[in-house]
Design an enzyme around this catalytic site. Structure first.
Site, PDB file in Angstrom:
ATOM      1  N   HIS A  85      38.201 -34.087  -1.412  1.00 60.36           N
ATOM      2  CA  HIS A  85      39.253 -35.013  -1.764  1.00 60.36           C
ATOM      3  C   HIS A  85      39.861 -35.342  -2.795  1.00 60.36           C
ATOM      4  CE1 HIS A  85      35.855 -34.281  -5.940  1.00 60.36           C
ATOM      5  NE2 HIS A  85      37.579 -35.507  -6.714  1.00 60.36           N
ATOM      6  N   ASP A 145      32.778 -30.195   0.283  1.00 54.91           N
ATOM      7  CA  ASP A 145      33.659 -30.913  -0.495  1.00 54.91           C
ATOM      8  C   ASP A 145      34.959 -29.973  -0.946  1.00 54.91           C
ATOM      9  OD1 ASP A 145      35.077 -32.675  -1.422  1.00 54.91           O
ATOM     10  OD2 ASP A 145      34.138 -33.130  -3.215  1.00 54.91           O
ATOM     11  N   SER A 192      38.373 -31.617 -10.586  1.00 54.52           N
ATOM     12  CA  SER A 192      38.279 -31.909  -9.131  1.00 54.52           C
ATOM     13  C   SER A 192      38.297 -30.394  -8.849  1.00 54.52           C
ATOM     14  CB  SER A 192      38.332 -32.767  -8.823  1.00 54.52           C
ATOM     15  OG  SER A 192      37.510 -34.088  -8.846  1.00 54.52           O
TER      16      SER A 192
END
Length: 500
Positions: A124, A154, A228
């Site tokens: 993402h 992911d 992230s």
């Protein structure tokens, strides 16, 4: 607003030293371990690891008007001087060459191969990006190439080419991590640059409904926006997780962060490096959890395994003889203690490999040999697990029968009128539910009018009397519950209803 699970918000923020807290409260310091100095500092370990952690900057072109497309002009009364003024203004704006605006975002990543320049991050972070830039600890900017990405876990793999010396970090064994073990998280919170936080493993094998292979490590190391794709390290300096998500009411860290375990990431990264995409094993079944009621109705000694709700026609499971109603309790020698484990184990199995699958069927175990297929190929072909079909099923010619109440439901034989009313497929056989008592267990289990009961006690039913007879038989056998196979517009599932 209640606490929410937030993806794309993972990153550590400085937290008070655990040793300092203990010292201030007069408590003994925690036991030291590898990578942790006798003073209780993580400084030496952090200094070694920071150069391997990078910032990821992405840009995406904003939508641009087509050539000759004019913005909408405000409406004015006919003949108004403002009409000519705005028309001239917009015409001049169209003639000017305006640079295209770009949306940017920041995340984190880490180098796993210094020689070839491979960098791991979250999918993402780089999804839909037109340009990806890797920023090293010394602020060196390097354009990155997207090698491959996987939305199901992911994860994404990047590659950079540079003469600048890189520092890489190895993957560790996430399965060896125990609840209470120390971890370090390094990333780029709020775009501030490399930041280090410490915490412990709070829980393992967390399912947060982020994807089909959820198996997250939970940590109380501070995680915030921009982290992230950043790594989580054990005290040996090995990556045991990739920070991915947080649970938070405000978007900030509340001490509940989630990381993809390294043992899952290693396999995905290796496939992205070799193929540019994932190649997962595929069994071709739809499964559901085995509840205590379902286990009791099947005679299964413990409520474990994955219950096969339906089998994809011509899929690996169908070809090998696995049936709806089987409970998979072992796959290729690996115990399937809960439903969620089966998809992960199958996905990690080599394609075309013949493996033994142990199932519970009609009160006993049996082993079936299955040749594993490829999930991505099945997706490309549009193959989905479906319910049992009988293309030779004759048309309903029997008159409607009187509804029969059983287990808090009104059951009726399927008629052409009911097929039309509830949109029931022509080939489907069974008994249709026309009414469910709001105070019944059937209502609690989610059954409703229009659902079609295909099997009761793993035996087919064609009319309401069949259901009544099987329920009575189960009661005579002192069973506490009975298992129903129910179809709802092509979606099959098993439901165990108590007989009390």
């Amino acid at each position: 607003m209640t606490a929410a699970l937030l993806l794309a918000l993972a990153a550590p923020v400085a937290a008070p030293s655990m040793a300092a807290k203990a010292h201030a409260q007069g408590q003994p310091q925690v036991q030291t371990g590898p990578g942790r100095a006798a003073t209780g500092s993580f400084a030496d370990l952090a200094e070694k690891l920071l150069p391997a952690v990078v910032n990821i900057s992405t840009s995406q072109a904003a939508p641009q008007r087509q050539p000759g497309q004019r913005p909408e002009i405000p409406q004015f009364p006919p003949g108004s001087p403002f009409e000519d003024f705005f028309r001239d203004f917009f015409d001049r704006q169209q003639q000017q060459d305006q640079p295209q605006r770009k949306a940017t975002s920041l995340g984190s990543g880490f180098v796993i191969d210094a020689t070839n320049g491979y960098v791991v991050t979250n999918n993402h972070v780089v999804q839909d990006a037109d340009e990806i830039t890797v920023i090293l600890q010394d602020d060196t900017n390097i354009k990155a190439e997207l090698v491959g990405r996987d939305g199901k876990t992911d994860l994404a793999l990047l590659k950079i080419k540079t003469s600048h010396p890189l520092t890489a970090v190895p993957f560790g064994d996430s399965d060896a991590m125990r609840v209470g073990d120390w971890v370090l998280a390094i990333g780029n919170p709020f775009g501030l640059g490399g930041s280090v936080t410490a915490g412990i493993i709070s829980a393992r094998q967390r399912n947060i409904d982020a994807g089909p292979y959820d198996d997250f490590l939970q940590t109380d190391a501070s995680i915030n926006r921009g982290n992230s794709g950043g790594p989580m390290f054990n005290l040996n300096g090995e990556v045991i997780g990739i920070n991915t998500a947080i649970f938070s009411p405000s978007g900030g860290s509340v001490g509940i962060g989630f990381a993809i375990p390294s043992n899952l990431a290693k396999q995905v990264v290796a496939q992205l490096k070799e193929y540019g995409k994932t190649r997962r094993g595929w069994l071709g079944v739809r499964i559901q959890a085995v509840t205590p009621e379902i286990a009791e109705s099947l005679g299964l000694p413990a409520h474990k395994g994955a219950l096969v709700a339906s089998v994809t026609p011509d899929g690996p499971a169908a070809k090998s003889g696995i049936q709806a109603g089987d409970v998979v309790i072992k796959f290729d020698g690996k115990e399937i203690n809960e439903m969620r484990r089966l998809p992960r184990v199958v996905a990690e199995t080599a394609i075309e490999k013949a493996v033994p699958v142990e199932v519970w069927r009609k009160g006993k175990t049996q082993t079936i040999q299955v040749k594993v297929g490829e999930l991505e190929a099945a997706e490309e072909q549009g193959l989905l697990a479906a319910g049992p079909e009988d293309k030779q099923a004759p048309k309903d010619k029997a008159p409607a029968q009187k509804p029969t109440e059983s287990l808090g439901m009104k059951l009726t034989a399927i008629t052409p009128e009911l097929r039309q009313q509830y949109d029931i497929k022509p080939e489907l056989k069974g008994v249709v539910i026309t009414e469910v008592s709001s105070s019944s267990t059937a209502a609690e289990k989610g059954l409703k009018a229009g659902d079609v009961v295909l099997e009761v006690g793993q035996e087919e039913v064609r009319k309401p009397e069949d259901v009544t007879a099987k329920v009575q038989k189960a009661k005579e056998q002192s069973k506490k519950s009975i298992l129903l196979l129910v179809d709802r517009k092509g979606d099959l599932r098993f439901v165990a209803l108590p007989l009390s």
